[in-house]
Design a protein around this motif. Sequence first.
Motif, PDB file in Angstrom:
ATOM      1  N   VAL A  25      24.508 -18.596 -11.398  1.00  0.00           N
ATOM      2  CA  VAL A  25      24.134 -20.013 -11.504  1.00  0.00           C
ATOM      3  C   VAL A  25      23.749 -20.569 -10.141  1.00  0.00           C
ATOM      4  CG1 VAL A  25      24.955 -22.315 -12.112  1.00  0.00           C
ATOM      5  CG2 VAL A  25      25.608 -20.344 -13.527  1.00  0.00           C
ATOM      6  N   ILE A  26      24.570 -20.289  -9.122  1.00  0.00           N
ATOM      7  CA  ILE A  26      24.292 -20.806  -7.779  1.00  0.00           C
ATOM      8  C   ILE A  26      22.998 -20.206  -7.232  1.00  0.00           C
ATOM      9  CG2 ILE A  26      25.174 -21.037  -5.438  1.00  0.00           C
ATOM     10  CD1 ILE A  26      26.728 -22.599  -7.504  1.00  0.00           C
ATOM     11  N   ALA A  27      22.758 -18.928  -7.515  1.00  0.00           N
ATOM     12  CA  ALA A  27      21.524 -18.289  -7.055  1.00  0.00           C
ATOM     13  C   ALA A  27      20.300 -18.956  -7.688  1.00  0.00           C
ATOM     14  CB  ALA A  27      21.548 -16.800  -7.394  1.00  0.00           C
ATOM     15  N   SER A  28      20.416 -19.348  -8.953  1.00  0.00           N
ATOM     16  CA  SER A  28      19.304 -20.041  -9.607  1.00  0.00           C
ATOM     17  C   SER A  28      19.034 -21.384  -8.944  1.00  0.00           C
ATOM     18  CB  SER A  28      19.629 -20.254 -11.092  1.00  0.00           C
ATOM     19  OG  SER A  28      19.806 -19.012 -11.746  1.00  0.00           O
ATOM     20  N   LEU A  29      20.090 -22.105  -8.602  1.00  0.00           N
ATOM     21  CA  LEU A  29      19.932 -23.393  -7.916  1.00  0.00           C
ATOM     22  C   LEU A  29      19.317 -23.206  -6.534  1.00  0.00           C
ATOM     23  CD1 LEU A  29      23.325 -25.108  -8.867  1.00  0.00           C
ATOM     24  CD2 LEU A  29      21.061 -25.531  -9.847  1.00  0.00           C
ATOM     25  N   ALA A  30      19.741 -22.133  -5.833  1.00  0.00           N
ATOM     26  CA  ALA A  30      19.186 -21.855  -4.506  1.00  0.00           C
ATOM     27  C   ALA A  30      17.701 -21.518  -4.602  1.00  0.00           C
ATOM     28  CB  ALA A  30      19.952 -20.710  -3.846  1.00  0.00           C
ATOM     29  N   SER A  31      17.333 -20.808  -5.646  1.00  0.00           N
ATOM     30  CA  SER A  31      15.918 -20.468  -5.844  1.00  0.00           C
ATOM     31  C   SER A  31      15.089 -21.713  -6.118  1.00  0.00           C
ATOM     32  CB  SER A  31      15.776 -19.473  -6.993  1.00  0.00           C
ATOM     33  OG  SER A  31      16.458 -18.265  -6.715  1.00  0.00           O
ATOM     34  N   LEU A  32      15.641 -22.627  -6.899  1.00  0.00           N
ATOM     35  CA  LEU A  32      14.945 -23.884  -7.170  1.00  0.00           C
ATOM     36  C   LEU A  32      14.773 -24.697  -5.890  1.00  0.00           C
ATOM     37  CD1 LEU A  32      16.587 -24.997 -10.545  1.00  0.00           C
ATOM     38  CD2 LEU A  32      14.270 -24.126 -10.194  1.00  0.00           C
ATOM     39  N   TYR A  33      15.812 -24.708  -5.062  1.00  0.00           N
ATOM     40  CA  TYR A  33      15.715 -25.430  -3.789  1.00  0.00           C
ATOM     41  C   TYR A  33      14.643 -24.812  -2.904  1.00  0.00           C
ATOM     42  CZ  TYR A  33      16.746 -26.659   1.036  1.00  0.00           C
ATOM     43  OH  TYR A  33      16.635 -27.061   2.343  1.00  0.00           O
ATOM     44  N   ALA A  34      14.613 -23.478  -2.840  1.00  0.00           N
ATOM     45  CA  ALA A  34      13.622 -22.792  -2.016  1.00  0.00           C
ATOM     46  C   ALA A  34      12.204 -23.081  -2.490  1.00  0.00           C
ATOM     47  CB  ALA A  34      13.884 -21.283  -2.029  1.00  0.00           C
ATOM     48  N   ALA A  35      12.018 -23.226  -3.804  1.00  0.00           N
ATOM     49  CA  ALA A  35      10.692 -23.516  -4.336  1.00  0.00           C
ATOM     50  C   ALA A  35      10.299 -24.979  -4.138  1.00  0.00           C
ATOM     51  CB  ALA A  35      10.649 -23.166  -5.823  1.00  0.00           C
ATOM     52  N   TRP A  36      11.298 -25.848  -4.021  1.00  0.00           N
ATOM     53  CA  TRP A  36      11.040 -27.296  -3.955  1.00  0.00           C
ATOM     54  C   TRP A  36      10.918 -27.828  -2.535  1.00  0.00           C
ATOM     55  CZ3 TRP A  36      14.601 -30.858  -1.914  1.00  0.00           C
ATOM     56  CH2 TRP A  36      14.229 -32.201  -2.041  1.00  0.00           C
ATOM     57  N   THR A  37      11.749 -27.315  -1.620  1.00  0.00           N
ATOM     58  CA  THR A  37      11.823 -27.902  -0.284  1.00  0.00           C
ATOM     59  C   THR A  37      10.546 -27.669   0.529  1.00  0.00           C
ATOM     60  OG1 THR A  37      13.147 -27.996   1.758  1.00  0.00           O
ATOM     61  CG2 THR A  37      12.859 -25.835   0.732  1.00  0.00           C
ATOM     62  N   GLN A  38      10.266 -28.610   1.420  1.00  0.00           N
ATOM     63  CA  GLN A  38       9.147 -28.493   2.342  1.00  0.00           C
ATOM     64  C   GLN A  38       9.591 -27.947   3.697  1.00  0.00           C
ATOM     65  OE1 GLN A  38       5.973 -29.127   1.347  1.00  0.00           O
ATOM     66  NE2 GLN A  38       6.900 -29.445  -0.672  1.00  0.00           N
TER      67      GLN A  38
END
Length: 419
Positions: free
Chosen positions: A97-110
């Motif tokens: 679950v945490i890895a999925s959230l980290a992946s979303l952050y990596a895709a979203w952040t500038q």
Amino acid sequence: MSWQAPGNAVLLIASFAIGQGSIFLAQTWLVGRGDLELLARFGACFSFAILALLVVDGGAVASVARRVALADCDGDTAEIRRCFWSASIVRLCVAGVIASLASLYAAWTQDEFGRAYARAAIPALALWAFNAGGVLDGLKLSGMTGLTGVASYLCSAAILLPASTLAPDKAGLLLGSALSAGCGLTVILQLLVLRHVGHLPGAIWTTRRHCVALAREGASALLAVLPGQLSFRFQIVVCSMFLGPEATAIFLYGRLVAAAGSQVLEFVRRAHFPLLVRNLATGTAPAWTAFRVQRLASWLSVFISAGLLAGGLLISEVTRGATAAAALVVCLFSLGVLSGALSSTLSQAAQALGCYRAVAVSANGAMLVCLAASAALSAWLGLAGLAIAEVMSHVVMALCLWPVLSLRRASLRVPRGLQ
């Protein structure tokens, strides 16, 4: 053995000095160079990565340690192995679950640094699901937990120096990979220690019921620790939003020093946790029994708090620039070391009795107070407002737990096997 708790405390403190000390020295080098931007970026990413690892662990340092300590008293080696695998299964699910959230952050952040760091640090989450820290603590080997845990800090500190000359994306990639490598090395070393003492987690059957029960206990234990960690991260966000990147870097650097004092006390309490479990099983006054068992930590909290205050004032007078500003931050948060020691001892006493829910409710109430006070006082008092908010949260935590432990006194009974 009577020497085990002090010996473990010494090893934990030494491990902290090596691990966190290496990070501190690397950050001191960045402060000396005036590279506050990298300090702020790395400090924030590393802090949130440690928080993610804490969530993945799922409170096993308390819940698994308690079960293993009781199983070790009964000589039940099968239960010790079952605790490890049950906890690992639960933690692996949380890691996903945490890895999925980290992946979303990596895709979203500038932020190029943050994106690269998050992606490279994701393997650390899966590796950490198999750490044996809770088992080692329950076997009265918490000192070895500390020694094996320095790998993540040493790897990050070693990469931080050369990373300062690289582009943000490459620096983030190297530092995130260093965290993953350090976590993998820690898990390997912990399993080797278990093998040496004859408790290597061999194949054993576990049940869904056992996993669910351990997950429930661990979640309650985690909820007792998580609020304080979330409060600190919220203060980082508040600094970056209202006080700017330079103030954030100074806050992270100075807060690291003050937090070191609290961490030393936590190691001392942690080393005495198995002894506290046994004493509370035969005691009739949980709060006072906890302070008696943890008297070393209580006295150290007074000396460390006073030392940080005096040292911070002295350094702020003889230095200039970022170093003097960081020293003042240490002064501001020195009182929090003392107030935190009070609430942490009461919290550990409740955990030793299995009152995880009461600790979780108290901790979350304290967190809400800290969040509200941080947001309200930071704009008015700056970093001093954050220090006041932290002390307020400790006081609320202690006031909530004291009546819980007082009421528990009447319900305590001496186990038949210990009479």
